[in-house]
Design a protein around this motif. Structure first.
Motif, PDB file in Angstrom:
ATOM      1  N   ASN A   1       0.822  -1.203   0.000  1.00 37.46           N
ATOM      2  CA  ASN A   1       0.000   0.000   0.000  1.00 37.46           C
ATOM      3  C   ASN A   1       0.867   1.269   0.000  1.00 37.46           C
ATOM      4  OD1 ASN A   1      -2.070   1.700   2.399  1.00 37.46           O
ATOM      5  ND2 ASN A   1      -2.318   1.715   0.192  1.00 37.46           N
TER       6      ASN A   1
ATOM      7  N   GLY B   1      -3.688   0.617  -3.684  1.00 34.93           N
ATOM      8  CA  GLY B   1      -4.713   0.922  -2.703  1.00 34.93           C
ATOM      9  C   GLY B   1      -5.207  -0.315  -1.977  1.00 34.93           C
ATOM     10  N   GLN B   2      -5.483  -0.171  -0.683  1.00 29.07           N
ATOM     11  CA  GLN B   2      -5.941  -1.321   0.091  1.00 29.07           C
ATOM     12  C   GLN B   2      -7.240  -1.902  -0.458  1.00 29.07           C
ATOM     13  OE1 GLN B   2      -6.139  -1.047   4.335  1.00 29.07           O
ATOM     14  NE2 GLN B   2      -4.064  -0.254   4.562  1.00 29.07           N
TER      15      GLN B   2
END
Length: 373
Positions: A210, A216-217
């Motif tokens: 991340n 992005g998570q």
């Protein structure tokens, strides 16, 4: 490198005269801040850490000797400090562009990872043509082998060797990214192993992917067969990742038949923990369900599954079985799959069907195995 203990990297002297004799963890997986602390322990200014970070994560450096912006004399002193990259042992590519990699780790163990490209104009794209690549997903492994021994999965047939480190997990993503020469957009922790039996390294890899790799998570999915108390513990980290639970059966008797670990973890307890996860995180759970002809794909199974999942946020991901040599399960016919979907939809269960990619390269879901040949 320990997240909280970068001081374990080395002593604070400017020179590293006997670096080959020091047990030094790989630098891969470390943050800018951690690398900044480490370089200062070597008598270098903190900004050298940012330079190393850029070369490791963005420029593909596999050894510190490649980082030409570092002082030549210091580079020679730290040349044996491991970056933490694997070597490619074997590579196979399916017609749909999916690539399976066998990666050799520092201790000689082999781990598999899969690069899965999705194209804007369908799957029939010439091999190597990434000009219309829409999304690049990496299926990463978290263990060498797997201890769960699910009956329909090739990985568990080979047994379990060890957990992967944070560096070894992150390395898989960088390997695919470099091979495709494209940014990875999505990661699924669905390769070899049970992620929640290696949760510390998995969490470290998630934060690194991340913050340091820039994914992005919400584009990360962590899959688990369900380990008692681990889903509840995972929820406490309040990550924005998707949790996928490998269910594969709507009742305890059938689940025990397919997943040996279910013997000590009743399905009712598992579902209670899943509901608690949704309450804590506010994120829905995906339930993976491999469809096995005549085993768990009957209308009564669909109805029972709908009852089991009613009343909280979830999504069912049906996966028609991908064959392996060790067992004689069969993939259901399309009309049986469609009937299963319709029953779930009639009961207001959100459902989709995922036909796995890379089938003829043995890179599809359930086909990964330790193989050094």
């Amino acid at each position: 490198m320990s997240v909280n203990s970068p001081s374990t990297m080395s002593d604070s002297s400017a020179a590293v005269p006997h670096v080959s004799e020091i047990a030094i963890p790989p630098l891969l997986g470390a943050s800018v801040a951690e690398l900044g602390v480490w370089v200062q322990q070597q008598g270098q200014p903190a900004y050298r850490g940012k330079q190393i970070h850029d070369w490791i994560y963005n420029q593909g450096a596999r050894s510190l000797s490649e980082i030409s912006v570092l002082p030549k004399q210091w580079r020679s002193q730290i040349a044996e400090v491991p970056v933490g990259r694997s070597t490619e042992h074997f590579r196979s590519q399916a017609r749909d562009g999916t690539v399976k990699y066998l990666l050799k780790l520092a201790d000689g163990e082999i781990v598999e990872t899969v690069g899965i490209p999705n194209f804007k104009w369908g799957k029939n794209v010439p091999t190597g043509d990434a000009s219309n690549l829409d999304r690049l997903t990496v299926c990463v492994s978290t263990q060498v082998g797997c201890p769960m021994a699910c009956d329909f999965c090739a990985t568990g047939k080979g047994g379990f060797k060890r957990n992967l480190t944070r560096a070894e997990i992150v390395d898989q993503v960088l390997t695919v990214q470099e091979d495709f020469k494209e940014r990875v957009s999505n990661i699924v922790f669905m390769g070899m192993g049970e992620p929640l039996l290696n949760v510390n390294h998995v969490l470290g890899a998630i934060h690194c992917l991340n913050k340091d790799v820039g994914i992005g998570q919400r584009n990360l999915t962590v899959s688990t067969v369900g380990i008692r108390d681990r889903i509840r513990q995972f929820a406490q980290h309040h990550l924005q990742v998707t949790l996928a639970v490998s269910l594969h059966a709507p009742n305890q008797r059938l689940r025990q038949q397919l997943i040996p670990s279910a013997n000590s973890y009743p399905i009712g307890d598992l579902m209670a923990e899943c509901r608690e996860y949704v309450e804590i995180t506010g994120r829905r759970i995906t339930f993976e369900y491999v469809l096995l002809a005549g085993v768990n794909d009957l209308p009564e199974h669909a109805a029972e599954l709908a009852r089991l999942l009613r009343g909280f946020q979830n999504h069912v991901n049906l996966i028609p079985y991908n064959p392996i040599n060790e067992v004689d399960y069969q993939r259901p016919e399309s009309d049986r799959i469609n009937a299963f979907v319709q029953i779930l939809q009639q009961q207001h269960i959100t459902v989709s069907v995922r036909y796995s990619r890379g089938l003829e390269a043995d890179a599809a879901c359930g086909q990964l195995r330790v193989n050094k040949s």
